[in-house]
Write a protein that holds these residues in place. Sequence first.
Motif, PDB file in Angstrom:
ATOM      1  N   ARG A  40      27.795  51.316  36.449  1.00 32.24           N
ATOM      2  CA  ARG A  40      27.410  50.496  35.294  1.00 32.24           C
ATOM      3  C   ARG A  40      28.546  49.614  34.819  1.00 32.24           C
ATOM      4  NH1 ARG A  40      22.624  52.694  33.167  1.00 32.24           N
ATOM      5  NH2 ARG A  40      21.364  52.520  35.033  1.00 32.24           N
ATOM      6  N   LEU A  41      29.786  50.105  35.029  1.00 30.92           N
ATOM      7  CA  LEU A  41      30.944  49.339  34.572  1.00 30.92           C
ATOM      8  C   LEU A  41      31.071  48.017  35.311  1.00 30.92           C
ATOM      9  CD1 LEU A  41      33.767  51.979  34.045  1.00 30.92           C
ATOM     10  CD2 LEU A  41      32.679  50.528  32.352  1.00 30.92           C
ATOM     11  N   ILE A 100      29.234  45.716  35.475  1.00 31.56           N
ATOM     12  CA  ILE A 100      28.695  44.612  34.690  1.00 31.56           C
ATOM     13  C   ILE A 100      29.795  43.737  34.120  1.00 31.56           C
ATOM     14  CG2 ILE A 100      28.586  45.996  32.579  1.00 31.56           C
ATOM     15  CD1 ILE A 100      25.821  43.670  33.226  1.00 31.56           C
ATOM     16  N   GLU A 101      30.986  44.324  33.897  1.00 31.76           N
ATOM     17  CA  GLU A 101      32.036  43.540  33.237  1.00 31.76           C
ATOM     18  C   GLU A 101      32.776  42.626  34.205  1.00 31.76           C
ATOM     19  OE1 GLU A 101      35.481  45.374  31.736  1.00 31.76           O
ATOM     20  OE2 GLU A 101      35.694  46.793  33.378  1.00 31.76           O
ATOM     21  N   PHE A 149      33.201  39.020  33.521  1.00 27.51           N
ATOM     22  CA  PHE A 149      33.909  38.738  32.273  1.00 27.51           C
ATOM     23  C   PHE A 149      35.416  38.916  32.411  1.00 27.51           C
ATOM     24  CE2 PHE A 149      29.634  40.086  31.309  1.00 27.51           C
ATOM     25  CZ  PHE A 149      29.195  39.040  30.526  1.00 27.51           C
ATOM     26  N   VAL A 150      35.833  39.802  33.304  1.00 28.09           N
ATOM     27  CA  VAL A 150      37.267  40.036  33.421  1.00 28.09           C
ATOM     28  C   VAL A 150      37.890  39.188  34.525  1.00 28.09           C
ATOM     29  CG1 VAL A 150      37.157  42.358  32.486  1.00 28.09           C
ATOM     30  CG2 VAL A 150      36.953  42.018  34.939  1.00 28.09           C
ATOM     31  N   LEU A 183      41.878  43.589  30.391  1.00 32.41           N
ATOM     32  CA  LEU A 183      41.235  44.494  31.341  1.00 32.41           C
ATOM     33  C   LEU A 183      41.045  45.887  30.733  1.00 32.41           C
ATOM     34  CD1 LEU A 183      40.376  43.796  34.182  1.00 32.41           C
ATOM     35  CD2 LEU A 183      42.420  44.957  35.037  1.00 32.41           C
ATOM     36  N   GLY A 239      38.776  45.760  27.525  1.00 30.40           N
ATOM     37  CA  GLY A 239      37.412  45.410  27.917  1.00 30.40           C
ATOM     38  C   GLY A 239      36.719  46.579  28.604  1.00 30.40           C
ATOM     39  N   THR A 240      37.435  47.182  29.557  1.00 32.68           N
ATOM     40  CA  THR A 240      36.827  48.275  30.307  1.00 32.68           C
ATOM     41  C   THR A 240      36.463  49.439  29.383  1.00 32.68           C
ATOM     42  OG1 THR A 240      38.220  47.636  32.147  1.00 32.68           O
ATOM     43  CG2 THR A 240      37.122  49.763  32.301  1.00 32.68           C
ATOM     44  N   VAL A 287      33.408  48.465  27.315  1.00 33.88           N
ATOM     45  CA  VAL A 287      32.173  48.501  28.106  1.00 33.88           C
ATOM     46  C   VAL A 287      31.796  49.943  28.409  1.00 33.88           C
ATOM     47  CG1 VAL A 287      31.125  47.867  30.297  1.00 33.88           C
ATOM     48  CG2 VAL A 287      32.518  46.221  29.085  1.00 33.88           C
ATOM     49  N   SER A 297      30.063  51.382  25.504  1.00 29.28           N
ATOM     50  CA  SER A 297      28.702  50.853  25.343  1.00 29.28           C
ATOM     51  C   SER A 297      27.766  51.440  26.387  1.00 29.28           C
ATOM     52  CB  SER A 297      28.688  49.332  25.480  1.00 29.28           C
ATOM     53  OG  SER A 297      29.810  48.778  24.901  1.00 29.28           O
TER      54      SER A 297
END
Lengths: 253, 261
Positions: free
Chosen positions: A71-72, A74-75, A78-79, A113, A116-117, A120, A123
């Motif tokens: 699932r991670l 997804i980022e 963005f990164v 990084l 953000g990680t 995410v 979430s």
Amino acid sequence: MGAGHAHKLYRHGHSPIHALPPHCKLAAAFAFVLVVVSTPREAVWAFGLYAVLIAAVAAAARIPAGFLLRRLLIEVPFVAFAVLMPFVAQGERVEVLGLSLSVSGLWGAWNVLAKGTLGVAASVLLASTTELRALLLGLQRLKLPPLLVQIASFMIRYGDVITDELRRMSIARRSRGFEASGIRHWGVLAKTAGALFIRSYERGERVHLAMVSRGYAGSMPVIDEAVATRAQWAYAAVLPAAALAVCLMGWTL
Amino acid sequence: MTPSPAAPAAPASLEVSGLAYAYPDGHQALFGVDLTVGQGERVALLGPNGAGKTTLVLHLNGILGGGVGTVKVAGLPVEKRNFAEIRRRVGIVFQDPDDQLFMPTVREDVAFGPAAAGMRGAELETRVREALEQVGMEAFADRPPHHLSFGQRRRVAVATVLAMRPEILVLDEPSSNLDPASRRELADILRSLDVTVLMVTHDLPYALELCPRAVILSEGVIAADGRTQDLMCDEELMRAHRLELPFGFDPRTPSLARPSH
């Protein structure tokens, strides 16, 4: 009709995390993210501890590591920007594997990084242990403006209906020998989008009519009252409280 | 056209008198409609496309208004100050269940009406369960509406208005898009309900099966009002209002053994 919205993000389970009231989880995840972003980026070990905290929550929620890591992904888009930073940032340079990288850029990339990680990951955990519907109830409970909650709930309800409508329009197009294969066909696709907008707008009007017919007067009645006991709040607060301790250490050490 | 009779024991479920209405763009849809539906009656509202059927229906709970004439539901005039009560009394089931069912789960959708009227807690739960039982959908309470079949969604749509204990149930094309089995199941449900029904439909056999009385709305006026079977046997009347029976269907033959009401 497509698969149900509930099954894409949510992972069914009966863990103590699943059982927590949605607004507790929302508040906890939000507080956790706030604490993480306010941690100084030089305290590298603190982010390691945050990751351990996340892993502990995932274990308590019985979410397999592989599921969480997938699932991670997804980022990634963005990164991607973060990866560029060491190359383009100004200032002091350092040689790594024969590449000249900017020190401040490296720190910036690490900062984006790591934070953000972790955000995410929090979430993803929230979404996989809480049904979308419950999340809406939680947001309502946390006094998010009711109009926003209503809009979100209609998005969930009608997302599939509109996708289905789009699919039918596409089938109808192809049944008449149309295949979108280049810029010349963009006009047709744009008209499809326009038609879909009109149809959705008209459906919106009909739904509103149906709502008014059943006594809607501007606000959604609260049908399921989400209540949380003090113990549940305390349990949910463990994650942000532990994170806050780490954060304070990060500032003082 | 104005005399209001001295109130009898139980006022009619629906009294429409002299209703005329033109849309803001100038198109006039209704030219003086008079219609009375007694308590417990099941009446079919027939008419060709564009006859003003939907316009009439939207007047029954005050969504449209501002024209000439009056509408009363169980004696209560449809006016702005009565809207909350009127919308409880008039249960409209729209044609597309996806328009009607807008909440994330069946249970919440059925609860919407009563909850909007202020009902909460155990009373609300009971009300929802009863409404779902009436349409045989109690096992689906926690499902999202878009996971149900079309027939099931139509039945839930009926439950959403039954939960408000309406005085009159208004159905817009109840049999449209249903397979024959769902169509029959819905007919059984409608027959089992103890409520006044006004059914807007193009499905003439369905109207004959369910409604002892029918009215024809044509060009904005009530063109005929009588026993459903009599109207359907009047070929000239039917042709004049663009009403056609399905191929091979003879309205004289079905044995209406149980003239309910």
